[in-house]
Scaffold this motif. Structure first.
Motif, short mmCIF file in Angstrom:
data_model
loop_
_atom_site.label_atom_id
_atom_site.label_comp_id
_atom_site.label_asym_id
_atom_site.label_seq_id
_atom_site.Cartn_x
_atom_site.Cartn_y
_atom_site.Cartn_z
N MET A 58 0.83 -1.21 0.00
CA MET A 58 0.00 0.00 0.00
C MET A 58 0.86 1.26 0.00
O MET A 58 0.35 2.36 -0.22
N GLN A 59 2.16 1.12 0.25
CA GLN A 59 3.12 2.22 0.28
C GLN A 59 2.69 3.31 1.25
O GLN A 59 2.69 4.49 0.94
N ARG A 60 2.25 2.88 2.44
CA ARG A 60 1.86 3.76 3.55
C ARG A 60 0.73 4.71 3.20
O ARG A 60 0.58 5.77 3.79
N LYS A 61 -0.07 4.36 2.20
CA LYS A 61 -1.27 5.12 1.91
C LYS A 61 -2.44 4.38 2.55
O LYS A 61 -2.40 3.18 2.70
N GLY A 62 -3.47 5.11 2.91
CA GLY A 62 -4.62 4.46 3.52
C GLY A 62 -4.36 4.08 4.97
O GLY A 62 -3.38 4.49 5.58
N ARG A 63 -5.25 3.27 5.51
CA ARG A 63 -5.17 2.86 6.91
C ARG A 63 -5.44 1.37 7.02
O ARG A 63 -6.25 0.84 6.28
N VAL A 64 -4.75 0.71 7.95
CA VAL A 64 -4.89 -0.74 8.15
C VAL A 64 -5.37 -1.02 9.57
O VAL A 64 -4.88 -0.41 10.52
N TRP A 65 -6.34 -1.92 9.69
CA TRP A 65 -6.80 -2.38 11.00
C TRP A 65 -6.55 -3.88 11.10
O TRP A 65 -6.90 -4.64 10.19
N LEU A 66 -5.96 -4.30 12.20
CA LEU A 66 -5.72 -5.71 12.49
C LEU A 66 -6.83 -6.17 13.42
O LEU A 66 -6.96 -5.64 14.52
N ARG A 67 -7.64 -7.13 13.00
CA ARG A 67 -8.82 -7.52 13.76
C ARG A 67 -8.61 -8.76 14.63
O ARG A 67 -9.55 -9.22 15.28
N ILE A 68 -7.40 -9.34 14.61
CA ILE A 68 -7.13 -10.51 15.46
C ILE A 68 -5.88 -10.25 16.27
O ILE A 68 -5.04 -9.44 15.88
N PHE A 69 -5.78 -10.93 17.42
CA PHE A 69 -4.61 -10.78 18.28
C PHE A 69 -4.26 -12.15 18.87
O PHE A 69 -5.12 -12.83 19.42
N PRO A 70 -3.00 -12.58 18.75
CA PRO A 70 -2.61 -13.90 19.27
C PRO A 70 -2.56 -13.91 20.80
O PRO A 70 -1.69 -13.29 21.39
N ASN A 71 -3.51 -14.59 21.42
CA ASN A 71 -3.61 -14.58 22.88
C ASN A 71 -3.52 -15.97 23.50
O ASN A 71 -3.69 -16.11 24.70
N ILE A 72 -3.23 -17.00 22.69
CA ILE A 72 -3.17 -18.37 23.20
C ILE A 72 -1.74 -18.88 23.12
O ILE A 72 -1.15 -18.90 22.03
N PRO A 73 -1.15 -19.29 24.24
CA PRO A 73 0.22 -19.79 24.21
C PRO A 73 0.27 -21.23 23.71
O PRO A 73 -0.60 -22.04 24.03
N VAL A 74 1.29 -21.54 22.92
CA VAL A 74 1.52 -22.92 22.47
C VAL A 74 2.84 -23.36 23.07
O VAL A 74 3.87 -22.71 22.89
N SER A 75 2.79 -24.48 23.81
CA SER A 75 4.01 -24.95 24.48
C SER A 75 4.67 -26.05 23.66
O SER A 75 4.01 -26.75 22.88
N LYS A 76 5.98 -26.19 23.84
CA LYS A 76 6.76 -27.21 23.15
C LYS A 76 7.80 -27.76 24.10
O LYS A 76 8.32 -27.02 24.94
N LYS A 77 8.09 -29.03 23.95
CA LYS A 77 9.19 -29.60 24.73
C LYS A 77 10.47 -29.48 23.91
O LYS A 77 10.43 -29.47 22.68
N PRO A 78 11.60 -29.36 24.55
CA PRO A 78 12.86 -29.25 23.81
C PRO A 78 13.12 -30.50 22.95
O PRO A 78 12.56 -31.57 23.19
#
Length: 138
Positions: A58-78
């Motif tokens: 968009m080359q910094r023209k216009g406006r962007v809204w992000l409608r999702i947010f990562p709020n769930i943790p995913v765990s991993k074992k080494p």
């Protein structure tokens, strides 16, 4: 990278993504939106990569809204750790996207720029998406 500043619980169950999105399924801010068509966990890295691709085209023209947010943790074992000894530590954050959820919204750009920008952003996401447009029937 997107992640919550604090959470009530440190670790979460995997869970399943059932049903269609009832909240966040319509355009609220912009004139064009990118809507998910299938259920999937989208990581904070994927969201950020899509956002960067979108704003760069968009080359910094216009406006962007992000409608999702990562709020769930995913765990991993080494790597190369035997079974047992409890659940692994949180490694990254995800958002559980349901079909119909609007992921991004933009405004202030033409239809062609919006379509090309969303195509680039959608290529960074692990789900099928479609571009929706606001009806201006007044």
């Amino acid at each position: 990278m997107l992640q919550p500043s604090r959470t009530k619980f440190r670790k979460a169950h995997k869970g399943r993504i059932k049903g269609k999105a009832t909240r966040g399924a319509a355009l609220n801010f912009g004139s064009h939106g990118l809507q998910a068509l299938e259920p999937e966990r989208v990581t904070s890295r994927q969201i950020e990569a899509a956002r960067v691709a979108l704003t760069r085209h968009m080359q910094r023209k216009g406006r962007v809204w992000l409608r999702i947010f990562p709020n769930i943790p995913v765990s991993k074992k080494p790597i190369e750790v035997r079974m047992g000894k409890g659940k692994g530590s949180p490694e990254f954050w995800v958002y559980r996207v349901k079909p119909g959820r609007v992921i991004f919204e933009i405004d202030g750009v033409s239809d062609t720029v919006a379509k090309e920008s969303f195509d680039r952003a959608a290529s960074k996401l692990p789900i099928k998406t479609k571009i929706i447009k606001r009806n201006l029937n007044l």
